[in-house]
Design a protein around this motif. Structure first.
Motif, PDB file in Angstrom:
ATOM      1  N   MET A  49      70.204  69.299  96.691  1.00  0.00           N
ATOM      2  CA  MET A  49      70.053  68.168  95.774  1.00  0.00           C
ATOM      3  C   MET A  49      70.552  66.872  96.412  1.00  0.00           C
ATOM      4  SD  MET A  49      68.441  69.459  93.256  1.00  0.00           S
ATOM      5  CE  MET A  49      68.520  68.163  92.020  1.00  0.00           C
ATOM      6  N   LEU A  50      71.635  66.936  97.189  1.00  0.00           N
ATOM      7  CA  LEU A  50      72.112  65.737  97.887  1.00  0.00           C
ATOM      8  C   LEU A  50      71.022  65.166  98.789  1.00  0.00           C
ATOM      9  CD1 LEU A  50      75.764  66.672  98.951  1.00  0.00           C
ATOM     10  CD2 LEU A  50      75.086  64.837  97.390  1.00  0.00           C
ATOM     11  N   VAL A  51      70.341  66.038  99.504  1.00  0.00           N
ATOM     12  CA  VAL A  51      69.263  65.593 100.390  1.00  0.00           C
ATOM     13  C   VAL A  51      68.175  64.906  99.563  1.00  0.00           C
ATOM     14  CG1 VAL A  51      67.419  66.376 101.939  1.00  0.00           C
ATOM     15  CG2 VAL A  51      69.719  67.306 102.178  1.00  0.00           C
ATOM     16  N   LEU A  52      67.805  65.505  98.447  1.00  0.00           N
ATOM     17  CA  LEU A  52      66.721  64.944  97.622  1.00  0.00           C
ATOM     18  C   LEU A  52      67.148  63.695  96.868  1.00  0.00           C
ATOM     19  CD1 LEU A  52      65.201  68.281  96.335  1.00  0.00           C
ATOM     20  CD2 LEU A  52      64.176  66.687  97.967  1.00  0.00           C
ATOM     21  N   LEU A  87      63.655  70.413  90.138  1.00  0.00           N
ATOM     22  CA  LEU A  87      62.717  69.974  91.174  1.00  0.00           C
ATOM     23  C   LEU A  87      61.392  70.699  90.998  1.00  0.00           C
ATOM     24  CD1 LEU A  87      62.495  72.371  93.536  1.00  0.00           C
ATOM     25  CD2 LEU A  87      64.692  71.415  94.189  1.00  0.00           C
ATOM     26  N   GLU A  88      60.384  70.151  91.667  1.00  0.00           N
ATOM     27  CA  GLU A  88      59.045  70.742  91.662  1.00  0.00           C
ATOM     28  C   GLU A  88      58.615  70.967  93.101  1.00  0.00           C
ATOM     29  OE1 GLU A  88      57.220  68.559  87.699  1.00  0.00           O
ATOM     30  OE2 GLU A  88      56.863  67.668  89.671  1.00  0.00           O
ATOM     31  N   ARG A  89      57.928  72.071  93.302  1.00  0.00           N
ATOM     32  CA  ARG A  89      57.373  72.408  94.616  1.00  0.00           C
ATOM     33  C   ARG A  89      55.865  72.241  94.522  1.00  0.00           C
ATOM     34  NH1 ARG A  89      57.753  77.748  95.174  1.00  0.00           N
ATOM     35  NH2 ARG A  89      57.959  77.763  97.411  1.00  0.00           N
ATOM     36  N   GLN A  90      55.303  71.429  95.431  1.00  0.00           N
ATOM     37  CA  GLN A  90      53.858  71.185  95.412  1.00  0.00           C
ATOM     38  C   GLN A  90      53.312  71.318  96.830  1.00  0.00           C
ATOM     39  OE1 GLN A  90      53.887  67.149  94.072  1.00  0.00           O
ATOM     40  NE2 GLN A  90      54.059  67.683  91.911  1.00  0.00           N
ATOM     41  N   GLY A 107      66.321  66.460  87.378  1.00  0.00           N
ATOM     42  CA  GLY A 107      66.996  66.455  88.672  1.00  0.00           C
ATOM     43  C   GLY A 107      67.611  65.107  88.999  1.00  0.00           C
ATOM     44  N   ARG A 108      66.904  64.033  88.639  1.00  0.00           N
ATOM     45  CA  ARG A 108      67.459  62.687  88.855  1.00  0.00           C
ATOM     46  C   ARG A 108      68.674  62.459  87.954  1.00  0.00           C
ATOM     47  NH1 ARG A 108      62.175  61.919  90.157  1.00  0.00           N
ATOM     48  NH2 ARG A 108      61.379  61.623  88.062  1.00  0.00           N
ATOM     49  N   GLY A 111      71.722  63.996  89.293  1.00  0.00           N
ATOM     50  CA  GLY A 111      72.315  63.169  90.339  1.00  0.00           C
ATOM     51  C   GLY A 111      73.300  62.164  89.771  1.00  0.00           C
ATOM     52  N   GLU A 112      72.972  61.612  88.623  1.00  0.00           N
ATOM     53  CA  GLU A 112      73.898  60.678  87.968  1.00  0.00           C
ATOM     54  C   GLU A 112      75.185  61.392  87.567  1.00  0.00           C
ATOM     55  OE1 GLU A 112      73.616  57.306  87.629  1.00  0.00           O
ATOM     56  OE2 GLU A 112      71.886  57.631  88.951  1.00  0.00           O
ATOM     57  N   LEU A 113      75.046  62.618  87.059  1.00  0.00           N
ATOM     58  CA  LEU A 113      76.222  63.395  86.647  1.00  0.00           C
ATOM     59  C   LEU A 113      77.079  63.814  87.841  1.00  0.00           C
ATOM     60  CD1 LEU A 113      74.553  65.733  83.991  1.00  0.00           C
ATOM     61  CD2 LEU A 113      76.004  63.729  83.558  1.00  0.00           C
ATOM     62  N   ALA A 114      76.473  63.924  89.003  1.00  0.00           N
ATOM     63  CA  ALA A 114      77.181  64.406  90.199  1.00  0.00           C
ATOM     64  C   ALA A 114      77.855  63.292  90.994  1.00  0.00           C
ATOM     65  CB  ALA A 114      76.204  65.157  91.105  1.00  0.00           C
TER      66      ALA A 114
END
Length: 150
Positions: A49-52, A87-90, A107-108, A111-114
């Motif tokens: 998630m950090l990467v994304l 996240l989604e995988r496409q 997922g976004r 990120g705010e919570l993290a």
């Protein structure tokens, strides 16, 4: 200093660099486990998630390069995160062999919570920010030297 005098003595666990790194990682993982539990993430999932959060829309191989993970290790992590709805995988339109990974709105928001996690970890170290930065830089140098030696 030459290593030859050290070779004459049986190795001691507490003198081993590998054990210092390993046991430190165990302690660090305990801190992360406590901080990540409310977010429903494991430490490896948090790294993904950090990467994304840094750059959305990467391929599996690009994420793997950033995390030093192969796709066989990364794919199950990504599938679990997709099942959680973060996240989604496409398949890429240009090359269907590539899978693109995109954050969902959930997922976004995660990120705010993290955002406070790095500060909590920094506080747990008992080190100043300068000390943490120097330690991280030393570890990156060590990782790079070990990668070159491999």
């Amino acid at each position: 200093m030459s290593l030859s005098p050290l070779l004459a003595v049986p190795p001691r666990l507490d003198d081993q660099l590998c054990f210092a790194v390993y046991s430190t990682m165990l302690a660090l993982n305990k801190i992360y486990r406590r901080l990540l539990k409310p977010l429903g993430l494991t430490y490896p999932q948090y790294l993904v998630m950090l990467v994304l959060w840094e750059q959305d829309g990467l391929t599996v191989s690009q994420i793997g390069e950033r995390l030093f993970l192969d796709s066989a290790t990364l794919t199950p992590l990504l599938k679990r995160l997709a099942a959680q709805g973060v996240l989604e995988r496409q398949r890429a339109q240009r090359d269907e062999r590539q899978v693109l990974i995109h954050l969902t709105e959930s997922g976004r928001q995660l990120g705010e919570l993290a955002k406070g996690i790095p500060a909590c970890v920094g506080e747990a170290t008992g080190c100043s920010l300068d000390e943490v930065v120097r330690l991280r830089e030393s570890l990156v140098q060590l990782r790079n030297a070990l990668a070159r030696a491999d």
